[in-house]
Scaffold this motif. Sequence first.
Motif, PDB file in Angstrom:
ATOM      1  N   GLU A 183      45.963  38.247  36.730  1.00 22.71           N
ATOM      2  CA  GLU A 183      44.507  38.437  36.760  1.00 22.71           C
ATOM      3  C   GLU A 183      44.086  39.609  35.878  1.00 22.71           C
ATOM      4  OE1 GLU A 183      42.244  36.496  37.989  1.00 22.71           O
ATOM      5  OE2 GLU A 183      43.569  35.126  39.076  1.00 22.71           O
ATOM      6  N   ASN A 239      41.728  39.569  32.548  1.00 17.21           N
ATOM      7  CA  ASN A 239      40.532  40.395  32.386  1.00 17.21           C
ATOM      8  C   ASN A 239      40.577  41.159  31.068  1.00 17.21           C
ATOM      9  OD1 ASN A 239      39.273  39.612  34.706  1.00 17.21           O
ATOM     10  ND2 ASN A 239      39.869  41.409  35.908  1.00 17.21           N
ATOM     11  N   LYS A 270      30.736  36.797  33.375  1.00 16.20           N
ATOM     12  CA  LYS A 270      31.164  35.729  32.469  1.00 16.20           C
ATOM     13  C   LYS A 270      30.370  34.424  32.564  1.00 16.20           C
ATOM     14  CE  LYS A 270      35.371  38.237  32.533  1.00 16.20           C
ATOM     15  NZ  LYS A 270      36.746  38.375  32.987  1.00 16.20           N
ATOM     16  N   GLY A 329      38.459  34.287  33.097  1.00 18.68           N
ATOM     17  CA  GLY A 329      37.893  34.515  34.423  1.00 18.68           C
ATOM     18  C   GLY A 329      36.480  33.986  34.475  1.00 18.68           C
ATOM     19  N   ALA A 361      38.704  38.269  41.332  1.00 19.13           N
ATOM     20  CA  ALA A 361      40.002  38.926  41.212  1.00 19.13           C
ATOM     21  C   ALA A 361      39.952  40.395  41.645  1.00 19.13           C
ATOM     22  CB  ALA A 361      40.520  38.803  39.787  1.00 19.13           C
TER      23      ALA A 361
HETATM   24 MG    MG Z   1      39.054  38.097  36.122  1.00 19.29          MG
END
Ligand code: MG
Length: 607
Positions: free
Chosen positions: A32, A36, A82, A96, A101
Amino acid sequence: MALPPIRPLDDLTIARIAAGEVVERPSSVVKELIENSLDAGATDVRVEVQAGGRRLIRVADDGTGIPADQVSLAFQKHATSKIRSSADLERVATLGFRGEALASIASVCHVTLVTRARDEPTGTRIRIDNGQVLAREPVGAAVGTVITAENLFNAVPARLKFLRNEATEAGHIHDVVVRYALAYPERRFLLVGNGRPLFQSPGTGELEDTLIAAFGIDVARQMLTIQVDPPPAPRIAADADDDEAVARVRVRGYVGPPHVHRATRRHVTLFVNGRWVHDTHLGYAVAQAYHTLIPKGRHPVAVVMIEVPPAAVDVNVHPAKTEVRFRDGRPVFAAVQRAVRAAVVGQAPVAPMADDDAPPPSWPARGAGRLALFPGFKAPPPPRGISPWPTAEASTAAPAEAEAGRQATFLDRAGRRLPVLRVIGQLAQMYVLAEGPEGLYLVDQHAAHERVMYERFMARRAPLASQPLLVPEPVALDRLQLGAVEEHAGAFADLGFDVEPFGPDAVVVRALPEVLVPTSDVAALVRTVIDATAEGGAPVHDSFEARLVRAVCKQATVKAGQTLTLEEMRSLVRDLEDCQSPRTCPHGRPTMIVLTADRLFREFGRG
Ligand code: MG
Ligand code: ADP
């Protein structure tokens, strides 16, 4: 009996339940955080772990950073930069988008985040402990983000129970980092475990460099590139639609030649739109392409990157987004199978031949237009002087076949697998510097020593020398460890261990392999060796004996210390020259890298 009254769960409990799906084990945190960093446009991603990620996971990047006023939001569940609405899910281009996360990770460990956005003068540090914000303050920081997750699952004992030993968890983390490095060769990745650099990709955008870092030079040289435009299948009217759909699927990547195969499916890695996914069907499509080419029950090595229009795929089926659902899977399956088959059948070398003048057969000729794998990826000039030696472990062909192949083709004219090297010194008490025909060779002395010892031990004719302990020592073991000792008593004895069951959960150690003595902590040593034989992380799956030998070599090397005299360095290099597979350590990491004369010329502006 009535059920207790219905009550809403508190936030931390909700977060932890959600976390269970996103954060399964340390490697999921690493995944994760890497995603990112990639989403934030980082070109440099550094991962540091301690104790298999349980003690500490740190991911540092040079991405956009998070603006000070959004730092707290980043940790709120379902808060993301996002996407804005569900409509955006159709065209999501980032890794993501669920905004889960960071919230999940922060609910199950101690998180420290330091970040600075590009256009802000200072950074922010925030510390969160199991969901509780402890502190938030401005700090001086470089642009980018550093997230540290410590003591994972300490407050969630139920999850701790599911973690395997440190080596296994570290192996999963290694896999994650290597795979992302492969999928993003233009970004630099570094993995440091317990203070030791374990993996590094140069981020040159040149796939060759990353392949070598990931698989070792021997396997890397043999990998076949998937052509971007495989020849279209003959068009039959009934399947015209399908063909068009297939044409919209882009397949890139590289696959092993048929003679490199493995005992498990783990070595087939799939990416869909830059995201690492697990998909049985696609894995099967890859395997199918090798149909009849590799033995039954064996699996190829492949890294396959699939690109489809974002709307054709739903990655939102699983919180960790490791599963993927295609609107219509058939054309994707067909495209993958076709592309892989074309690569394997079209380029597979008949047999790797060592020839000083011709390029190794696994590297397509320059200018053949085959290497437009990644935008900006240039065909590397065929390396001169180095031939494609497969390692003994890498080509897991039947022993007799492998032996014949080795003698017939893999030795160069002088019968050596390495060029003659002239030792010129030592660097950082870790690397032997040597001059050779191609330029400057840097030999990792630990890795080299492990390789030399490993081959000696594997080739031994008699049991390894054993050294009795002055006082036999009882060592408590867990069930798995005890099981390994009982099941493989012969292998342990053969390597010089004298270990006997001692009650229901311990053994008594009477003697150790001589190379491991003296040791200050018999119990720790024995447990480390046993744990290292557990599967996971090892690049090659092989016999218990080989794993045990590797574990012993590793411990013996650690014990061997670091300062070497010139004579010791020379003898190490000579021993390495005598090895069957001198270019990788028994764990598959390279023993040496070469800074070529060409490269030096270029770097100094004379090229
Ligand atoms: Mg993420
Ligand atoms: P998601 O990635 O699904 O959006 P996360 O919980 O992983 O959710 O992250 C939340 C938000 O925090 C991201 O949308 C992003 O804006 C920000 N963020 C997280 N990590 C980084 C990073 N390394 N660099 C910049 N921004 C980040």
